[in-house]
Enzyme design. Structure first.
Site: not given
Length: 175
Positions: A147, A133
């Site tokens: 995402d 991330d």
């Protein structure tokens, strides 16, 4: 031209539209997943030394997620998370494929974005047991491009279903 010819032409147009939507589904999903998977190692290499890039409302800050959304299940073994996320991704992809003939183009693209994001996260997790991330807001958990595909795909899909004209749906079902 008789009724049987009209029915055959109609059936052929449905098959053609379904095949076209399936091509869109695969092409968009593969392209989006590839972009997300290309960005992951770039983020790891660029931000691995603790570097943060401030972009205003958004910062680039490296983080890893061993769980799923919002780090749920981060205490579970990697194999369990991989199995569950892979099965969910596969099930969703099969559903998108099988219902392609009933979808409008925007719905197909939405399904493709969801499948791409989920598949990219599964592939990323396969490499080292965690998802990379790098988008950080300070008020939301850190996330990645995959995402955003999932989130945008779900939002657009819900909106297309909520705001689909009833008359269009009725006439499509009667044909």
């Amino acid at each position: 031209m008789n009724i049987d010819d009209n029915a055959a032409d109609h059936d052929q147009s449905i098959v053609t539209a379904s095949a076209q939507r399936r091509r869109v589904l695969v092409a968009v999903a593969a392209t989006l997943a590839a972009v997300a998977l290309i960005l992951d190692p770039i983020a790891r290499n660029t931000l691995s030394d603790g570097r943060t890039v401030d972009l205003g409302l958004l910062q680039l800050d490296l983080a890893y997620n061993t769980g799923v959304a919002f780090s749920l299940g981060n205490q579970l073994p990697t194999a369990v998370i991989l199995a569950l996320t892979s099965l969910i991704t596969l099930g969703f992809a099969i559903y998108a494929w099988r219902t392609a003939s009933e979808q409008r183009t925007l719905q197909t693209v939405s399904f493709a974005a969801i499948v791409a994001g989920a598949a990219a996260n599964v592939i990323d997790r396969l490499l080292d047991g965690k998802v990379t991330d790098y988008f950080h807001t300070g008020w939301w958990p850190t996330f990645n491009l995959a995402d955003t595909y999932i989130t945008c795909g779900v939002v657009v899909l819900v909106l297309t279903v909520l705001f689909e004209p009833g008359a269009t749906r009725m006439s499509e079902n009667n044909n």
